[in-house]
Every structure is written in structure tokens, then in C-alpha cells.
Design an enzyme around this catalytic site. Structure first.
Site, mmCIF file in Angstrom:
data_model
loop_
_atom_site.group_PDB
_atom_site.id
_atom_site.type_symbol
_atom_site.label_atom_id
_atom_site.label_comp_id
_atom_site.label_asym_id
_atom_site.label_seq_id
_atom_site.Cartn_x
_atom_site.Cartn_y
_atom_site.Cartn_z
ATOM 1 N N HIS A 61 -41.579 -72.182 49.131
ATOM 2 C CA HIS A 61 -41.382 -70.674 49.237
ATOM 3 C C HIS A 61 -42.972 -70.098 47.947
ATOM 4 O O HIS A 61 -43.007 -68.932 47.307
ATOM 5 C CB HIS A 61 -40.436 -70.328 48.829
ATOM 6 C CG HIS A 61 -39.433 -68.066 48.963
ATOM 7 N ND1 HIS A 61 -39.975 -67.892 50.243
ATOM 8 C CD2 HIS A 61 -39.462 -67.867 48.360
ATOM 9 C CE1 HIS A 61 -39.642 -66.911 49.956
ATOM 10 N NE2 HIS A 61 -39.627 -66.546 48.752
ATOM 11 N N LYS B 140 -37.477 -62.808 60.662
ATOM 12 C CA LYS B 140 -36.344 -62.047 59.495
ATOM 13 C C LYS B 140 -35.534 -60.158 61.154
ATOM 14 O O LYS B 140 -36.459 -59.821 61.190
ATOM 15 C CB LYS B 140 -36.700 -61.138 58.587
ATOM 16 C CG LYS B 140 -36.095 -62.320 57.721
ATOM 17 C CD LYS B 140 -35.622 -61.754 55.820
ATOM 18 C CE LYS B 140 -36.064 -63.437 55.290
ATOM 19 N NZ LYS B 140 -35.784 -62.512 53.533
ATOM 20 N N ARG C 258 -43.235 -68.231 56.130
ATOM 21 C CA ARG C 258 -41.662 -68.453 55.692
ATOM 22 C C ARG C 258 -41.300 -69.947 55.793
ATOM 23 O O ARG C 258 -41.890 -70.261 57.262
ATOM 24 C CB ARG C 258 -39.680 -67.588 56.105
ATOM 25 C CG ARG C 258 -40.438 -66.555 54.902
ATOM 26 C CD ARG C 258 -39.298 -65.234 55.648
ATOM 27 N NE ARG C 258 -39.398 -64.175 55.721
ATOM 28 C CZ ARG C 258 -39.895 -62.894 55.808
ATOM 29 N NH1 ARG C 258 -40.206 -63.067 57.006
ATOM 30 N NH2 ARG C 258 -39.862 -61.814 55.222
#
Length: 309
Positions: free
Chosen positions: A239, A174, A150
């Protein structure tokens, strides 16, 4: 807000952070959704009935289906928490139908687009003394497309993220969760060229000012590179390169579960979005690989007698 709602929402968020590793933005979204639902329930959300929840959800009719679905998900998890805590015997949110959502297919780059980007970045990083920025961009590109990181994970990599002869990176993603991602030989070569150019004492692999390169700056660098490479800049972003990493790996026969681990997806349903392929490729796959493709068409025909009267 009723004191009960305030206390249970706070405890729910603490559980999500401690036991499930929910990210700060996720917790903030849950708080907003639950505070709003509590207000709509007259401050008595913890004691709400299915009828009350249906009325609340009806008030979200003007929202996008994805937004309404997120709010319902927050309610379901909140009431599941109250059940686990013994404060409710039921989960009234389970009686509410989930708004129908359609997840859009990710934008992807063709193999030709990717080759153009790498050719341009490689050319700019060639020579006796190429600009440090060109070598940095080449390494950024290698890690985006070669490891599927990411944007936030990439720009915040610590200097020690790549060390020794390791063939992988340990990435903190995350929810502050760590995972292993592959490090290609090409990325290793680019890193070996970049390391001597890093300032002594830098804590970041891609430093900028007092911190690290921002996601916005990374986005700008990629679009500028795309323009120089003859690729539509509007089709390129960090992305999109992550999407290309996943899609092209699957096309090459990668295992979906392995891809899930590399991408850091908590739910494999998120990874399954990358299984999209064009209809032409599907037809070709069936015609070449399905057992029927190897059967004699004539041998497959069967004479059927007409039934007797």
C-alpha cells in the site's frame, strides 16, 4: 428484528450489490451496522424518527469517529433507499451531524527509497540465470510502483492480464469494477523475462500452490527486499508503494482526475489525500510560479495620501 426491517435491509443490500457494485466486505459491513441499528431501535428501524437515530448514534460515542461516521453513512443510504422506494417521505438520518473525522496522511517513500528498492531488485535479477523468484519480485515491484495496483489486484492478476503489445492492463478492482491502468515499458521488459518461467497452464500471473501468491506473502517479500536494500522495512508495504506511485505522479504534474481513474477511486475525495506536499515545496511553488513572483516589488508599492480632516 421486525419483519419490515429484515425485508428492507435485505432489499437495500441487493440494490447496493446490483446497482452500485458494492464489494462483499462492504455489504457485510452495511448488514452488521443496520442489523445493530435495528436492534437498538427495537426492531423498528424503517420507521425510526430523527430522535431515535440520535439516541442510536449517541450510543456510538465510545467508538472511533471513523467507525461512527461509517455507521451513520449506512443509515443515510438505507433511508435514501426507502425514500426512493416510496416507503418513507423523509430521510431522518440527514438530521444527524456527521462525526468529525480526520483522515491520516498516507505514509510515503522518498524517491531515494524507491531507487534503492529498484536497484536491489534489479541487481538480484541480473546475470545469466537469475533465480525465478528474483525476476518475479522485480515484476511485482514494477507493477506496484509503476501502475499503482492494490495488493489484492496485483496478486490475483490472471496470466492473460498482459498480452500482445498492449500498453495497459485491464484490472478488476473493488466492487468487481474494471479499469485501465498504465503498463510501463520497464514492466513490459520484466514481464517478458518472467513469462517463460511460468508453468504451462497456470491461470495466474503469479501462481503459488493451487492458487496465486497471497497478499501476506507479497508483504513479506517487500519487507525482506527493503531490508536488503538498506530501507527501513517498517516503512515499506504494497500500500505504501501505491501511495508513492500516486504522490510522485502528482509531484510530476499528473492530473488529479486521471489519477483517480488509474487508482480506481469511486470518489475523488479519496484521491485528494495524495495532494499533500511539504510546506517547503509549497513556499517554493508560490515564490517561483505565482504571478506576484514576477512583479517588481517597487512597482507594487503605492503612495497613499492621508485623508483630509
Amino acid at each position: 428484528m421486525d419483519a419490515t426491517d429484515s425485508a428492507t435491509i435485505e432489499r437495500f443490500l441487493e440494490m447496493m450489490a446490483a446497482e452500485r457494485g458494492a464489494a462483499r466486505n462492504t455489504l457485510a459491513a452495511y448488514r452488521r451496522d443496520l442489523d445493530q441499528a435495528s436492534a437498538l431501535a427495537g426492531g423498528r428501524l424503517a420507521a425510526a424518527t430523527p430522535a431515535v437515530l440520535r439516541k442510536i448514534m449517541a450510543g456510538y460515542a465510545s467508538l472511533a469517529a471513523s467507525s461512527a461516521a461509517r455507521k451513520l453513512s449506512a443509515l443515510r443510504q438505507y433511508f435514501a433507499f426507502l425514500q426512493d422506494e416510496g416507503e418513507r417521505a423523509d430521510n431522518p438520518a440527514l438530521d444527524i451531524a456527521r462525526p468529525a473525522t480526520r483522515r491520516p496522511l498516507p505514509r510515503i517513500l522518498t524517491h531515494d527509497d524507491v531507487e534503492r528498492l529498484f536497484a536491489q531488485a534489479g541487481e538480484e535479477a541480473e546475470g545469466e540465470a537469475p533465480p525465478a523468484a528474483a525476476i518475479r519480485l522485480l515484476l511485482l515491484l514494477e507493477l506496484l510502483y509503476g501502475s499503482g495496483l492494490r495488493a489484492s489486484e496485483l496478486v490475483s492478476l490472471p496470466r492473460r492480464a498482459i498480452a500482445g503489445e498492449r500498453a495497459f492492463l485491464i484490472v478488476r478492482g473493488k466492487g468487481d469494477k474494471e479499469r485501465l491502468v498504465p503498463l510501463s515499458e520497464r514492466a513490459r521488459v520484466a514481464f517478458d523475462r518472467w513469462l517463460p518461467l511460468l508453468a504451462e497452464g497456470s491461470a495466474w500471473l503469479f501462481p503459488s500452490g493451487k492458487g496465486h501468491v497471497s497478499r501476506v506473502r507479497l508483504f513479506q517479500m517487500l519487507r525482506d527486499l527493503a531490508g536488503r536494500a538498506g530501507v527501513n522495512p517498517q516503512s515499506v508495504s504494497p500500500h505504501v508503494l501505491r501511495h508513492a506511485f500516486a504522490t510522485h505522479l502528482l509531484e510530476g504534474g499528473a492530473d488529479l482526475r486521471a489519477l483517480q481513474l488509474m487508482l480506481g477511486h469511486a470518489d475523488i475525495a479519496t484521491t485528494e489525500i495524495y495532494t499533500h506536499v511539504d510546506s517547503r515545496r509549497l513556499v517554493e511553488l508560490v515564490n517561483r510560479r505565482h504571478p506576484l513572483a514576477r512583479m517588481d516589488v517597487g512597482a507594487a508599492s503605492v503612495d497613499v495620501e492621508a485623508p483630509s480632516a
